[in-house]
Design an enzyme around this catalytic site. Structure first.
Site, mmCIF file in Angstrom:
data_model
loop_
_atom_site.group_PDB
_atom_site.id
_atom_site.type_symbol
_atom_site.label_atom_id
_atom_site.label_comp_id
_atom_site.label_asym_id
_atom_site.label_seq_id
_atom_site.Cartn_x
_atom_site.Cartn_y
_atom_site.Cartn_z
ATOM 1 N N ARG A 52 0.846 -1.191 0.000
ATOM 2 C CA ARG A 52 0.000 0.000 0.000
ATOM 3 C C ARG A 52 0.886 1.247 0.000
ATOM 4 O O ARG A 52 2.099 1.156 0.127
ATOM 5 C CB ARG A 52 -1.048 0.011 1.121
ATOM 6 N N ARG A 95 -7.891 -0.445 -6.422
ATOM 7 C CA ARG A 95 -8.098 0.718 -5.540
ATOM 8 C C ARG A 95 -8.268 1.964 -6.421
ATOM 9 O O ARG A 95 -7.495 2.154 -7.371
ATOM 10 C CB ARG A 95 -6.917 0.904 -4.568
ATOM 11 N N ASP A 243 -1.998 10.829 -2.340
ATOM 12 C CA ASP A 243 -2.431 9.798 -3.292
ATOM 13 C C ASP A 243 -2.795 10.397 -4.644
ATOM 14 O O ASP A 243 -2.750 9.713 -5.662
ATOM 15 C CB ASP A 243 -3.619 9.026 -2.724
ATOM 16 N N ASN A 253 -5.394 12.402 0.396
ATOM 17 C CA ASN A 253 -4.472 11.569 1.178
ATOM 18 C C ASN A 253 -5.303 10.836 2.233
ATOM 19 O O ASN A 253 -6.527 11.013 2.313
ATOM 20 C CB ASN A 253 -3.371 12.422 1.821
ATOM 21 N N LYS A 254 -4.644 10.026 3.009
ATOM 22 C CA LYS A 254 -5.323 9.182 3.996
ATOM 23 C C LYS A 254 -6.336 9.957 4.823
ATOM 24 O O LYS A 254 -6.083 11.092 5.219
ATOM 25 C CB LYS A 254 -4.254 8.540 4.882
HETATM 26 O O1 MRU Z 1 -4.558 3.275 2.281
HETATM 27 P P1 MRU Z 1 -3.088 3.482 2.157
HETATM 28 O O2 MRU Z 1 -2.313 2.950 3.301
HETATM 29 O O3 MRU Z 1 -2.586 3.010 0.812
HETATM 30 O O4 MRU Z 1 -2.920 5.065 2.177
HETATM 31 C C1 MRU Z 1 -1.645 5.601 2.045
HETATM 32 C C2 MRU Z 1 -1.595 7.066 2.137
HETATM 33 O O5 MRU Z 1 -2.589 7.737 2.267
HETATM 34 C C3 MRU Z 1 -0.252 7.686 1.964
HETATM 35 O O6 MRU Z 1 -0.127 8.843 2.725
HETATM 36 C C4 MRU Z 1 -0.078 8.045 0.479
HETATM 37 O O7 MRU Z 1 -0.343 6.933 -0.321
HETATM 38 C C5 MRU Z 1 1.260 8.564 0.188
HETATM 39 S S1 MRU Z 1 2.468 7.294 0.253
HETATM 40 C C6 MRU Z 1 3.968 7.902 -0.193
#
Ligand code: MRU
Length: 355
Positions: A52, A95, A243, A253-254
């Site tokens: 991920r 995703r 993202d 982002n997350k």
């Molecule tokens: O759901 P995830 O764990 O894939 O989410 C990841 C994030 O939100 C990260 O902050 C993002 O992908 C940047 S990773 C360099």
């Protein structure tokens, strides 16, 4: 020295034609690798967050589709292309938010098209080279993001980060964590505060793990403690990954990132987003155009708990990402340089003439 170099997030074994990934759902308790040889295994690993983080998803998809393409039987190029497109759609359905997944798969498809006048075996060899190139570019981008980002930091700073945008999320030294690793190489000391990042705990399970493993001072906090540590003056900068970056600088982002940005603005703390330019999506004019993944309710009600922590049948809303408004972002740090507001102009300038 980057001590975290001993964490290998993913690699490919062309001899056995498998993608090998560190299973991140088992961290921090167990460091185990999975060998993935079929499209179903690769899609499932991405969907389940075994691999991920936006850049790592892109690299995994590039290697993954190359592995699967090598298993396509026959010498008919048209038949090969048909099956390749089916695989691309299938892996792309894993995703929806991280744009790197689609950028990487599009690059792999463009590679097939460039070689369509050649033999199938030559196309397969070109796909291997293209996936390796995507991986190498990702590593180099992270190194440069670290150098640019370090210019914004001073030794001794307290830094808050959300989710995991470190080595585990990419193939190099990370994006949001890259300046911290770059600083470590120069002997700088930073104190990182890692949000645990509900509901999947990427901050607790992954960021705390990789920073601790790397010898960087890290303190884990629950998401709802970010305001307190900011108010207490413990945080001088926020560093987060991304993202997808829309053309106007809105950033997906997350989930929880936008709340951190609001708090940082309130307390006058710079809020920095770090990511490769491959994360900029000029097709999305603003954050409203970004598809935000919604995930299973069980991730909120029971995952990681010994027993269920919410009543059976309760309604759950579980968006995996949020969009931080560009007005809350101090700067976006890419491998080509630092963009400051107005992002609609500066992101374009970066792409056009950044080195
Ligand atoms: O759901 P995830 O764990 O894939 O989410 C990841 C994030 O939100 C990260 O902050 C993002 O992908 C940047 S990773 C360099």
């Amino acid at each position: 020295m980057n001590v975290a170099a001993n964490i290998i997030t993913l690699e490919v074994d062309w001899q056995n034609n498998v993608l090998r990934i560190l299973d991140q759902t088992k961290l921090p308790g167990k460091e185990s690798y999975l060998s993935l040889g079929t499209a179903e295994e690769i899609r499932e690993a991405i969907y389940q967050l075994k691999v991920r983080g936006a850049p790592a998803i892109g690299v995994a998809a590039a290697y993954g589709i190359a592995v699967c393409a090598r298993n396509i039987k026959g010498n008919d190029v048209a038949g090969f292309e048909n099956e390749f497109c089916r695989l691309k759609t299938y892996l792309g359905s894993s995703r929806p938010t991280a744009v790197n997944l689609f950028t990487a798969l599009d690059r792999m498809e463009a590679c097939v098209k460039r070689y369509r006048t050649k033999e199938v075996e030559e196309i397969k060899a070109a796909l291997i080279r293209e996936a390796e190139q995507i991986h190498a570019e990702d590593q180099e981008a992270c190194r440069r993001i670290g150098e640019w980002g370090l210019k914004l930091l001073k030794p001794g700073m307290g830094i808050l980060t959300h989710c995991n945008a470190g080595k585990l999320a990419v193939s190099g030294c990370g994006t949001a964590l890259a300046p911290i690793y770059a600083g470590q190489e120069k002997g700088y000391h930073f104190h990182v505060f890692a949000d645990e990042t509900r509901p999947l705990l990427q901050g607790a399970r992954l960021t705390a793990f990789e920073l601790q493993r790397s010898g960087i001072e890290v303190t884990l906090i629950c998401d709802n403690m970010a305001s307190v540590v900011m108010k207490q003056g413990k945080i001088q900068a926020v560093l987060v990954g991304c993202d997808r970056i829309a053309a106007n600088g809105d950033v997906a982002n997350k989930i929880g990132t936008s709340g951190v940005a609001v708090m940082a603005k309130y307390y006058g703390i710079p809020f920095y987003v770090l990511g490769p330019t491959s994360t900029i999506d000029f097709q999305s004019p603003t954050g409203d155009a970004i598809t935000v993944e919604e995930r299973a309710p069980e991730e909120v009600t029971e995952k990681w708990y010994v027993q269920r922590m919410a009543p059976e049948g309760v309604q759950v809303y579980n968006p995996a990402f949020d969009v931080t408004d560009h007005s809350l972002i101090t700067a976006i740090i890419t491998e080509k340089g630092i963009a400051r507001p107005p992002f609609r102009e500066t992101l374009n300038t970066l792409i056009a003439c950044g080195s």
